[in-house]
Design a protein around this motif. Structure first.
Motif, PDB file in Angstrom:
ATOM      1  N   ILE A 184       0.857  -1.186   0.000  1.00 14.87           N
ATOM      2  CA  ILE A 184       0.000   0.000   0.000  1.00 14.87           C
ATOM      3  C   ILE A 184       0.891   1.233   0.000  1.00 14.87           C
ATOM      4  O   ILE A 184       1.761   1.386   0.865  1.00 14.87           O
ATOM      5  CB  ILE A 184      -0.917   0.023   1.238  1.00 14.87           C
ATOM      6  N   ASP A 185       0.688   2.099  -0.975  1.00 12.77           N
ATOM      7  CA  ASP A 185       1.482   3.325  -1.069  1.00 12.77           C
ATOM      8  C   ASP A 185       1.036   4.315   0.008  1.00 12.77           C
ATOM      9  O   ASP A 185      -0.147   4.656   0.100  1.00 12.77           O
ATOM     10  CB  ASP A 185       1.315   3.937  -2.462  1.00 12.77           C
ATOM     11  N   ALA A 186       1.959   4.754   0.833  1.00 13.71           N
ATOM     12  CA  ALA A 186       1.640   5.662   1.935  1.00 13.71           C
ATOM     13  C   ALA A 186       1.200   7.022   1.416  1.00 13.71           C
ATOM     14  O   ALA A 186       1.641   7.477   0.353  1.00 13.71           O
ATOM     15  CB  ALA A 186       2.850   5.831   2.847  1.00 13.71           C
ATOM     16  N   VAL A 187       0.341   7.670   2.169  1.00 13.66           N
ATOM     17  CA  VAL A 187       0.002   9.058   1.890  1.00 13.66           C
ATOM     18  C   VAL A 187       1.266   9.891   2.095  1.00 13.66           C
ATOM     19  O   VAL A 187       1.946   9.753   3.122  1.00 13.66           O
ATOM     20  CB  VAL A 187      -1.105   9.563   2.836  1.00 13.66           C
ATOM     21  N   THR A 188       1.595  10.733   1.150  1.00 18.38           N
ATOM     22  CA  THR A 188       2.806  11.546   1.243  1.00 18.38           C
ATOM     23  C   THR A 188       2.763  12.425   2.498  1.00 18.38           C
ATOM     24  O   THR A 188       1.818  13.176   2.722  1.00 18.38           O
ATOM     25  CB  THR A 188       2.955  12.450   0.010  1.00 18.38           C
ATOM     26  N   GLY A 189       3.784  12.293   3.341  1.00 18.58           N
ATOM     27  CA  GLY A 189       3.862  13.083   4.560  1.00 18.58           C
ATOM     28  C   GLY A 189       3.002  12.554   5.690  1.00 18.58           C
ATOM     29  O   GLY A 189       2.888  13.208   6.721  1.00 18.58           O
ATOM     30  N   ALA A 190       2.411  11.381   5.504  1.00 16.06           N
ATOM     31  CA  ALA A 190       1.534  10.823   6.537  1.00 16.06           C
ATOM     32  C   ALA A 190       1.713   9.309   6.628  1.00 16.06           C
ATOM     33  O   ALA A 190       0.753   8.545   6.571  1.00 16.06           O
ATOM     34  CB  ALA A 190       0.086  11.177   6.257  1.00 16.06           C
ATOM     35  N   THR A 191       2.950   8.903   6.787  1.00 10.19           N
ATOM     36  CA  THR A 191       3.250   7.471   6.863  1.00 10.19           C
ATOM     37  C   THR A 191       2.618   6.831   8.091  1.00 10.19           C
ATOM     38  O   THR A 191       2.136   5.691   8.029  1.00 10.19           O
ATOM     39  CB  THR A 191       4.778   7.247   6.898  1.00 10.19           C
ATOM     40  N   ILE A 192       2.600   7.552   9.200  1.00 16.44           N
ATOM     41  CA  ILE A 192       2.032   6.986  10.433  1.00 16.44           C
ATOM     42  C   ILE A 192       0.547   6.693  10.260  1.00 16.44           C
ATOM     43  O   ILE A 192       0.063   5.617  10.632  1.00 16.44           O
ATOM     44  CB  ILE A 192       2.268   7.938  11.626  1.00 16.44           C
ATOM     45  N   SER A 193      -0.186   7.633   9.696  1.00 16.09           N
ATOM     46  CA  SER A 193      -1.619   7.431   9.466  1.00 16.09           C
ATOM     47  C   SER A 193      -1.847   6.239   8.536  1.00 16.09           C
ATOM     48  O   SER A 193      -2.731   5.406   8.767  1.00 16.09           O
ATOM     49  CB  SER A 193      -2.253   8.685   8.867  1.00 16.09           C
ATOM     50  N   SER A 194      -1.048   6.142   7.489  1.00 20.19           N
ATOM     51  CA  SER A 194      -1.164   5.060   6.514  1.00 20.19           C
ATOM     52  C   SER A 194      -0.887   3.712   7.163  1.00 20.19           C
ATOM     53  O   SER A 194      -1.625   2.734   6.970  1.00 20.19           O
ATOM     54  CB  SER A 194      -0.199   5.281   5.349  1.00 20.19           C
ATOM     55  N   LYS A 195       0.198   3.655   7.941  1.00 29.21           N
ATOM     56  CA  LYS A 195       0.556   2.405   8.603  1.00 29.21           C
ATOM     57  C   LYS A 195      -0.480   2.005   9.644  1.00 29.21           C
ATOM     58  O   LYS A 195      -0.718   0.809   9.863  1.00 29.21           O
ATOM     59  CB  LYS A 195       1.933   2.536   9.260  1.00 29.21           C
ATOM     60  N   SER A 196      -1.103   2.990  10.277  1.00 31.08           N
ATOM     61  CA  SER A 196      -2.122   2.695  11.282  1.00 31.08           C
ATOM     62  C   SER A 196      -3.302   1.963  10.658  1.00 31.08           C
ATOM     63  O   SER A 196      -3.800   0.980  11.205  1.00 31.08           O
ATOM     64  CB  SER A 196      -2.600   3.988  11.948  1.00 31.08           C
ATOM     65  N   VAL A 197      -3.742   2.436   9.491  1.00 28.98           N
ATOM     66  CA  VAL A 197      -4.866   1.790   8.811  1.00 28.98           C
ATOM     67  C   VAL A 197      -4.498   0.366   8.408  1.00 28.98           C
ATOM     68  O   VAL A 197      -5.258  -0.579   8.636  1.00 28.98           O
ATOM     69  CB  VAL A 197      -5.304   2.600   7.575  1.00 28.98           C
ATOM     70  N   ALA A 198      -3.326   0.199   7.817  1.00 30.40           N
ATOM     71  CA  ALA A 198      -2.890  -1.133   7.397  1.00 30.40           C
ATOM     72  C   ALA A 198      -2.757  -2.074   8.589  1.00 30.40           C
ATOM     73  O   ALA A 198      -3.154  -3.245   8.514  1.00 30.40           O
ATOM     74  CB  ALA A 198      -1.558  -1.032   6.656  1.00 30.40           C
ATOM     75  N   ALA A 199      -2.224  -1.575   9.693  1.00 33.13           N
ATOM     76  CA  ALA A 199      -2.057  -2.401  10.891  1.00 33.13           C
ATOM     77  C   ALA A 199      -3.406  -2.841  11.453  1.00 33.13           C
ATOM     78  O   ALA A 199      -3.562  -3.992  11.879  1.00 33.13           O
ATOM     79  CB  ALA A 199      -1.269  -1.635  11.954  1.00 33.13           C
TER      80      ALA A 199
END
Length: 223
Positions: A184-199
């Protein structure tokens, strides 16, 4: 002169005490008011979330095109709400799961999951195919992520990456473009938010794989 200074000091002290009590009183009053508002609005907010969830189930299970087609033809899925308890060695957790059937045939599941994002709790809905083989959709039900950055997790474009992703392996968030299945390609500048959803999705799928497989088996036996 000494008596006058003492009198002034006493008045200042009394004034400070009055101000301190006023601040404390205002803080308590504000807290009580806020709690009262939450008490009144809390059930309304939860009811709205439930209604929104039920509206999103067809799209998350069938896809937007087929869900719209069914609506146009006055057809609908039969949706049953389940409460699935999961016991792990380190925690106990309960999930709200929506079982979607059409003419008795299981078409998929929608799972409600939540976890900590960058700025607050994120609550999502995850669509899963029968057998939990693939992810059929993701919807962000509630979030407080940074405007213009983390809150881009709500966009159709970003959420669309999850559609068709394998659910039999952990999702991986990457930067610079997803290439492999399950990336899943992370939202630029928001890796934490992206990883939270995937987790959240990874944990929910792992927790529910066995319970939902058992529910599918029972449903098949009853059919």
């Amino acid at each position: 002169m000494y008596t006058e200074k003492k009198s002034v000091a006493a008045r200042l002290k009394a004034s400070s005490l009055v101000q301190a009590w006023l601040v404390l009183l205002l803080a308590v009053s504000f807290g009580v008011s806020l709690a009262g508002v939450q008490l009144v609005l809390g059930p309304v907010i939860e009811a709205n979330k439930i209604n929104e969830t039920l509206e999103k189930v067809p799209e998350l299970v069938l896809g937007s095109d087929l869900a719209a087609k069914m609506t146009d033809q006055n057809q609908s899925l039969d949706i049953a709400v389940r409460r699935v308890a999961v016991t792990k060695t380190d925690r106990d957790k309960a999930y709200s799961v929506y079982e979607a059937r059409y003419q008795g045939e299981l078409r998929g599941w929608v799972v409600k999951a939540k976890g900590q994002g960058y700025a607050g709790v994120i609550e999502i809905l995850v669509g899963l195919s029968p057998g939990l083989k693939t992810i059929t959709g993701v919807f962000v039900l509630d979030q407080k992520e940074t405007p213009g950055l983390g809150n881009k997790i709500i966009t159709t474009e970003w959420r669309g990456q999850f559609i068709g992703a394998p659910a039999d392996r952990s999702l991986m968030v990457v930067k610079g473009g997803a290439v492999q299945p399950g990336e899943i390609d992370a939202v630029t500048g928001a890796t934490i938010s992206s990883k939270s959803v995937a987790a959240m999705i990874n944990v929910a799928v792992a927790d529910l794989r066995k319970p939902l497989a058992e529910m599918e088996q029972k449903g098949g036996d009853n059919g």
